[in-house]
Design an enzyme around this catalytic site. Structure first.
Site, PDB file in Angstrom:
ATOM      1  N   GLY A  89      -5.310   7.668   5.465  1.00 31.07           N
ATOM      2  CA  GLY A  89      -4.465   8.677   6.096  1.00 31.07           C
ATOM      3  C   GLY A  89      -3.212   8.947   5.279  1.00 31.07           C
ATOM      4  O   GLY A  89      -2.761  10.093   5.173  1.00 31.07           O
ATOM      5  N   LYS A 111      -4.793   5.667  14.378  1.00 26.52           N
ATOM      6  CA  LYS A 111      -4.885   4.956  13.097  1.00 26.52           C
ATOM      7  C   LYS A 111      -6.342   4.997  12.605  1.00 26.52           C
ATOM      8  O   LYS A 111      -7.124   5.818  13.053  1.00 26.52           O
ATOM      9  CB  LYS A 111      -4.373   3.528  13.260  1.00 26.52           C
ATOM     10  CG  LYS A 111      -2.878   3.469  13.562  1.00 26.52           C
ATOM     11  CD  LYS A 111      -2.079   4.054  12.413  1.00 26.52           C
ATOM     12  CE  LYS A 111      -0.596   4.135  12.726  1.00 26.52           C
ATOM     13  NZ  LYS A 111       0.135   4.881  11.691  1.00 26.52           N
ATOM     14  N   GLN A 124       4.525   9.066   7.333  1.00 25.96           N
ATOM     15  CA  GLN A 124       3.602   9.945   6.602  1.00 25.96           C
ATOM     16  C   GLN A 124       4.037  11.400   6.743  1.00 25.96           C
ATOM     17  O   GLN A 124       4.053  12.151   5.765  1.00 25.96           O
ATOM     18  CB  GLN A 124       2.185   9.753   7.118  1.00 25.96           C
ATOM     19  CG  GLN A 124       1.633   8.366   6.821  1.00 25.96           C
ATOM     20  CD  GLN A 124       0.228   8.170   7.345  1.00 25.96           C
ATOM     21  OE1 GLN A 124      -0.360   9.064   7.962  1.00 25.96           O
ATOM     22  NE2 GLN A 124      -0.334   7.000   7.111  1.00 25.96           N
ATOM     23  N   ASP A 141       1.583  -1.221  11.754  1.00 24.29           N
ATOM     24  CA  ASP A 141       0.260  -1.706  11.335  1.00 24.29           C
ATOM     25  C   ASP A 141       0.009  -3.162  11.736  1.00 24.29           C
ATOM     26  O   ASP A 141      -1.073  -3.700  11.489  1.00 24.29           O
ATOM     27  CB  ASP A 141       0.115  -1.571   9.815  1.00 24.29           C
ATOM     28  CG  ASP A 141       0.065  -0.115   9.391  1.00 24.29           C
ATOM     29  OD1 ASP A 141      -0.386   0.723  10.196  1.00 24.29           O
ATOM     30  OD2 ASP A 141       0.482   0.190   8.254  1.00 24.29           O
ATOM     31  N   SER A 198       6.767   8.966  12.299  1.00 25.00           N
ATOM     32  CA  SER A 198       5.714   8.872  11.281  1.00 25.00           C
ATOM     33  C   SER A 198       6.297   9.036   9.889  1.00 25.00           C
ATOM     34  O   SER A 198       6.793  10.111   9.524  1.00 25.00           O
ATOM     35  CB  SER A 198       4.636   9.943  11.514  1.00 25.00           C
ATOM     36  OG  SER A 198       3.777   9.984  10.394  1.00 25.00           O
ATOM     37  N   ARG A 213      -9.192  11.814  12.197  1.00 23.62           N
ATOM     38  CA  ARG A 213      -7.752  11.617  12.439  1.00 23.62           C
ATOM     39  C   ARG A 213      -6.980  12.943  12.414  1.00 23.62           C
ATOM     40  O   ARG A 213      -7.337  13.866  11.691  1.00 23.62           O
ATOM     41  CB  ARG A 213      -7.193  10.626  11.408  1.00 23.62           C
ATOM     42  CG  ARG A 213      -7.838   9.261  11.586  1.00 23.62           C
ATOM     43  CD  ARG A 213      -7.345   8.251  10.593  1.00 23.62           C
ATOM     44  NE  ARG A 213      -5.947   7.939  10.773  1.00 23.62           N
ATOM     45  CZ  ARG A 213      -5.255   7.144   9.963  1.00 23.62           C
ATOM     46  NH1 ARG A 213      -5.847   6.618   8.898  1.00 23.62           N
ATOM     47  NH2 ARG A 213      -3.996   6.883  10.201  1.00 23.62           N
ATOM     48  N   LYS A 244       0.837  -1.216   0.000  1.00 29.14           N
ATOM     49  CA  LYS A 244       0.000   0.000   0.000  1.00 29.14           C
ATOM     50  C   LYS A 244       0.866   1.258   0.000  1.00 29.14           C
ATOM     51  O   LYS A 244       0.616   2.183  -0.774  1.00 29.14           O
ATOM     52  CB  LYS A 244      -0.925  -0.060   1.225  1.00 29.14           C
ATOM     53  CG  LYS A 244      -1.866   1.109   1.376  1.00 29.14           C
ATOM     54  CD  LYS A 244      -3.076   0.749   2.234  1.00 29.14           C
ATOM     55  CE  LYS A 244      -2.741   0.587   3.706  1.00 29.14           C
ATOM     56  NZ  LYS A 244      -2.394   1.850   4.395  1.00 29.14           N
ATOM     57  N   SER A 245       1.873   1.286   0.847  1.00 24.63           N
ATOM     58  CA  SER A 245       2.720   2.492   0.945  1.00 24.63           C
ATOM     59  C   SER A 245       3.406   2.774  -0.390  1.00 24.63           C
ATOM     60  O   SER A 245       3.458   3.914  -0.856  1.00 24.63           O
ATOM     61  CB  SER A 245       3.806   2.279   2.007  1.00 24.63           C
ATOM     62  OG  SER A 245       3.225   2.168   3.271  1.00 24.63           O
ATOM     63  N   ARG A 250      -6.712   1.985  17.539  1.00 20.86           N
ATOM     64  CA  ARG A 250      -6.398   0.563  17.376  1.00 20.86           C
ATOM     65  C   ARG A 250      -5.979  -0.110  18.677  1.00 20.86           C
ATOM     66  O   ARG A 250      -6.073  -1.327  18.774  1.00 20.86           O
ATOM     67  CB  ARG A 250      -5.270   0.395  16.363  1.00 20.86           C
ATOM     68  CG  ARG A 250      -5.778  -0.095  15.066  1.00 20.86           C
ATOM     69  CD  ARG A 250      -4.670  -0.408  14.087  1.00 20.86           C
ATOM     70  NE  ARG A 250      -5.247  -0.247  12.769  1.00 20.86           N
ATOM     71  CZ  ARG A 250      -4.565  -0.030  11.667  1.00 20.86           C
ATOM     72  NH1 ARG A 250      -3.253   0.074  11.720  1.00 20.86           N
ATOM     73  NH2 ARG A 250      -5.189   0.080  10.518  1.00 20.86           N
TER      74      ARG A 250
HETATM   75  C1  S3P Z   1       2.410   4.638   6.156  1.00 23.20           C
HETATM   76  C2  S3P Z   1       2.939   4.931   7.377  1.00 23.20           C
HETATM   77  C3  S3P Z   1       2.363   4.474   8.651  1.00 23.20           C
HETATM   78  C4  S3P Z   1       1.344   3.345   8.458  1.00 23.20           C
HETATM   79  C5  S3P Z   1       0.453   3.564   7.274  1.00 23.20           C
HETATM   80  C6  S3P Z   1       1.252   3.754   6.007  1.00 23.20           C
HETATM   81  C7  S3P Z   1       3.055   5.194   4.953  1.00 23.20           C
HETATM   82  O1  S3P Z   1       1.743   5.560   9.282  1.00 23.20           O
HETATM   83  O2  S3P Z   1       0.556   3.196   9.631  1.00 23.20           O
HETATM   84  O3  S3P Z   1      -0.425   2.463   7.104  1.00 23.20           O
HETATM   85  O4  S3P Z   1       2.780   4.722   3.856  1.00 23.20           O
HETATM   86  O5  S3P Z   1       3.864   6.131   5.101  1.00 23.20           O
HETATM   87  P1  S3P Z   1       2.595   6.608  10.164  1.00 23.20           P
HETATM   88  O6  S3P Z   1       3.823   6.885   9.447  1.00 23.20           O
HETATM   89  O7  S3P Z   1       1.762   7.833  10.329  1.00 23.20           O
HETATM   90  O8  S3P Z   1       2.812   5.890  11.477  1.00 23.20           O
END
Ligand code: S3P
Length: 444
Positions: free
Chosen positions: A101, A353, A176, A326, A174, A129, A28-29, A357
């Protein structure tokens, strides 16, 4: 956005051990990033193995709304004709990021340094969120963000023409937030610098390099420091998306828990910043074997052999969290079936999350006869040595990973376990029920 019709699901003990060789959907990432970097590059990016779950389809739709041409061939290859850095155009409607997110936060980074106005929303889970964790650093680019109370979606963004490069120490681990800052830095002159106290998944850094940007990573006593030279010409590049280790986690733990099972999961991404769960399961005595290690599309990949086994409890340190953030709900299921008391430490980030969670995982176990405690940010699980009672209905709170964890718990418990809504499984793992039933699970 509209809420998909609830799909209650129930999972019971399989009649036979789980058996077979399977591949899980794409990471997914990496899928989100491939579409985003493709849209910011010059030329046509071809992506194979893209996850076609709801979350990633939202990113594809958003990149189209911003002017990129995103199409897919009948053989499953996706093609993105990019606009070049700074070349995205103003969307003429609200960008709806659904349940994702990652999509929302990374897109905030892109939008901050494009001179256009955009409004972003999401489903009821995403609208709860916290977005301030990206709004705060991104405001220093000169971009303006107006959000609801508490920094929640919907969010209006007025991006800026001449963005300031950022120098930011990420206060929470994070990927993200790190990625949002790096994406903003792509259209800012000079060097963007991001410091992370704990290493988080580095798919953005890897893919930036793959598309031709200059990225330097320093590891110091204070953590990792990433330097990105702004306004590079990103060149279209082919991306091969590996199987998602966070999705592989579900059949993997299911095979461990159903006695006599033998399952192979092929082509799983094994980026070292994603493999915390494998380390935990190893400490619990899982005896997982990884074969055929190779590099595909710049990421390490391997085939995983897993068999049914009696697990023992483990004490999981908090610094492992970023590499398996995750995977805690499914690790908690494994711990519930292990002998002894496990302690999963430092789970604060789990509270923000798709659901809270930590609470949702605890409630899932309690509803199925497993004794647990939450002490501050730690989850303590008193393992039942292979057979929790089951028989409960799990509230999934629009959270795909809680739904899949509950269904795996049902395969090990004395009585079947129900999930109140499996519809959100499609956000990350389309075809989960059919794939699991194909190796012998009984999910209906
Ligand atoms: C992700 C980072 C994670 C993860 C999410 C995907 C990403 O979140 O929980 O499912 O693709 O960068 P955080 O970086 O906010 O912890």
């Amino acid at each position: 956005m509209t809420h998909p019709a609830p799909t209650p699901l129930t999972s019971g003990k399989p009649a036979e051990p789980l058996q077979g060789s399977i591949a899980v959907p794409g990471d997914k990432s990496i899928s989100h990033r491939a579409l985003m970097f493709g849209a910011l590059a010059v030329g046509e990016t071809r992506i194979t193995g893209l996850l076609t779950g709801e979350d990633v389809l939202r990113t594809a739709a958003a990149m189209r709304a911003l002017g990129a041409v995103v199409a897919h061939d009948p053989d499953g290859t996706w093609r993105v004709a990019g606009r070049g850095i700074g070349g995205l155009t103003e969307p003429d409607d609200v960008l709806d990021m659904g349940n994702s997110g990652t999509a929302a936060r990374l897109l905030c980074g892109i939008l901050a340094s494009h001179p256009l106005f955009a409004v972003m929303t999401g489903d009821a889970s995403l609208r709860r969120r916290p977005m301030r964790r990206v709004i705060d650093p991104l405001t220093a680019t000169g971009g303006r963000f107006s959000a609801r109370e508490g920094g929640r979606l919907p969010l209006a963004i007025q991006g800026v023409q001449d963005a300031m490069p950022l120098d930011y120490r990420v206060p929470v681990p994070s990927a993200q937030v790190k990625s949002a800052v790096l994406l903003a830095g792509l259209n800012a002159p000079g060097v963007t610098r991001v410091e992370e106290p704990e290493a988080t998944r580095d798919h953005s850094e890897n893919m930036l390099r793959h598309f031709g940007a200059s990225v330097r990573v320093e590891t110091t006593g204070a953590g990792r420091i990433i330097h990105l030279h702004g306004q590079p010409e990103l060149k279209a590049a082919d991306v091969v998306v590996p199987g998602d280790p966070s999705s592989a986690a579900f059949p993997l733990v299911a095979a461990l828990l159903v006695p006599g099972s033998r399952v192979t999961i092929t082509g799983v991404g094994l980026n070292p910043l994603r493999t915390g769960l494998l380390q935990c399961l190893d400490e619990m005595g899982a005896g997982i074997v990884i074969r055929n290690r190779r590099i595909e599309g710049g990421e390490p990949v391997g085939d995983i052999d897993v068999a049914g086994v009696d697990l023992r409890a483990a004490d999981i340190p908090p610094d492992r969290a970023p590499s398996m953030i995750d995977e805690y709900p499914i690790l908690a299921v494994a711990a519930a079936c292990a002998t002894g008391t496990s302690r999963l430490r430092g789970l604060k980030e789990l509270r923000v999350k798709e659901s809270d969670r930590l609470e949702a995982t605890a409630a899932m176990l309690t509803a199925n006869g497993v004794r647990i405690e939450i002490e501050a940010d730690d989850l303590i699980i008193h393992g039942n040595g292979a057979v929790p009672a089951g028989g409960g209905t799990v509230a999934t709170h629009m959270d795909h990973r809680i739904a899949m964890s509950a269904l795996v718990l049902g395969m090990a418990a004395s009585q079947p376990v129900s999930a109140d809504d499996g519809a959100f499984i499609d956000t990350s793992f389309p075809g989960f029920v059919a794939l699991m039933n194909g190796i012998g699970a009984r999910i209906a």
